[in-house]
Design a protein around this motif. Sequence first.
Motif, short mmCIF file in Angstrom:
data_model
loop_
_atom_site.label_atom_id
_atom_site.label_comp_id
_atom_site.label_asym_id
_atom_site.label_seq_id
_atom_site.Cartn_x
_atom_site.Cartn_y
_atom_site.Cartn_z
N ALA A 38 0.83 -1.20 0.00
CA ALA A 38 0.00 0.00 0.00
C ALA A 38 0.87 1.26 0.00
O ALA A 38 0.57 2.23 -0.71
CB ALA A 38 -0.92 -0.01 1.22
N ASN A 39 1.94 1.25 0.79
CA ASN A 39 2.83 2.41 0.83
C ASN A 39 3.52 2.64 -0.52
O ASN A 39 3.64 3.78 -0.99
CB ASN A 39 3.88 2.23 1.92
N ASP A 40 3.97 1.54 -1.13
CA ASP A 40 4.63 1.67 -2.44
C ASP A 40 3.66 2.21 -3.49
O ASP A 40 4.03 3.04 -4.33
CB ASP A 40 5.16 0.30 -2.88
N ARG A 41 2.42 1.74 -3.44
CA ARG A 41 1.42 2.21 -4.40
C ARG A 41 1.12 3.70 -4.19
O ARG A 41 1.04 4.47 -5.16
CB ARG A 41 0.13 1.40 -4.26
N ALA A 42 0.99 4.09 -2.92
CA ALA A 42 0.72 5.50 -2.63
C ALA A 42 1.89 6.38 -3.07
O ALA A 42 1.69 7.47 -3.62
CB ALA A 42 0.44 5.69 -1.14
N LEU A 43 3.11 5.91 -2.83
CA LEU A 43 4.30 6.67 -3.24
C LEU A 43 4.36 6.81 -4.75
O LEU A 43 4.66 7.89 -5.28
CB LEU A 43 5.56 5.98 -2.72
N ALA A 44 4.06 5.70 -5.47
CA ALA A 44 4.07 5.76 -6.93
C ALA A 44 3.01 6.72 -7.45
O ALA A 44 3.25 7.46 -8.42
CB ALA A 44 3.84 4.35 -7.50
N GLU A 45 1.84 6.74 -6.81
CA GLU A 45 0.78 7.65 -7.24
C GLU A 45 1.18 9.10 -6.99
O GLU A 45 0.91 9.97 -7.83
CB GLU A 45 -0.52 7.31 -6.50
N ARG A 46 1.84 9.36 -5.86
CA ARG A 46 2.28 10.74 -5.57
C ARG A 46 3.35 11.17 -6.57
O ARG A 46 3.34 12.32 -7.04
CB ARG A 46 2.82 10.83 -4.15
N GLU A 47 4.26 10.27 -6.89
CA GLU A 47 5.31 10.61 -7.87
C GLU A 47 4.70 10.86 -9.24
O GLU A 47 5.11 11.77 -9.97
CB GLU A 47 6.34 9.50 -7.92
N ALA A 48 3.71 10.04 -9.62
CA ALA A 48 3.06 10.23 -10.92
C ALA A 48 2.31 11.56 -10.97
O ALA A 48 2.35 12.28 -11.98
CB ALA A 48 2.10 9.07 -11.19
#
Length: 219
Positions: free
Chosen positions: A203-213
Amino acid sequence: MTDSAAPVATWALRAHAVFDWIWWIALLNLLWWAFALVGLIVVGAVPASVAAADLTRRRLRGEVFPVVRAFAAAWRRELWRSNAALGVGAVVTAILAVNVVGRLGAGAIGEPLGIVSAMALVAAFTITAVAVPMYAHYDLPLRAYLLTAGRWAARNVLHVVLLLLGAVAVAGVGSVLPGAVPFFTVGAWLTLSTVLCIAFFTANDRALAEREAAASTSR
């Protein structure tokens, strides 16, 4: 299939999944004790925990593999590397646990030093519990796992609380059903902690990827 048969089939599949996980926990428990004892606990417990986390992660990903052979291979592969990365955390946790148990027995846990020891035990246990599945999930420098686990725990308090509640639940079941302790407790904790932590990390990795995108899109 008739409408009445569908709920029965669904119930049967769910029951099968539950018993499959119970079998997994019991087998993992047996393998952990066997390989921890091969390493005389001192050097065998950490790689056994890492092997259990690695295999549980693979199971969550839907992989099919020979469990005993895969566990043995993971234990041998990580024998020295995992001890170098996580051994300090395991030793500190064990020492603090002995200290806290001794103070409980002496009725001194309510004293200031006893309270500090208990808080230190919770912190060390949490960091080590997070670091084991983190070791199985991420490729980091050996010296970074405990530090990264500590930082992650400090930033994800709600996740840590859920993880500690899981530990309390496993310990509570063990105290109510002491006969199950040798057969399920370690396997249940390693399975539960791995499932929770992998979910947290994902979940943290997905949230980080979404913020970076989102950040790259706004540029």
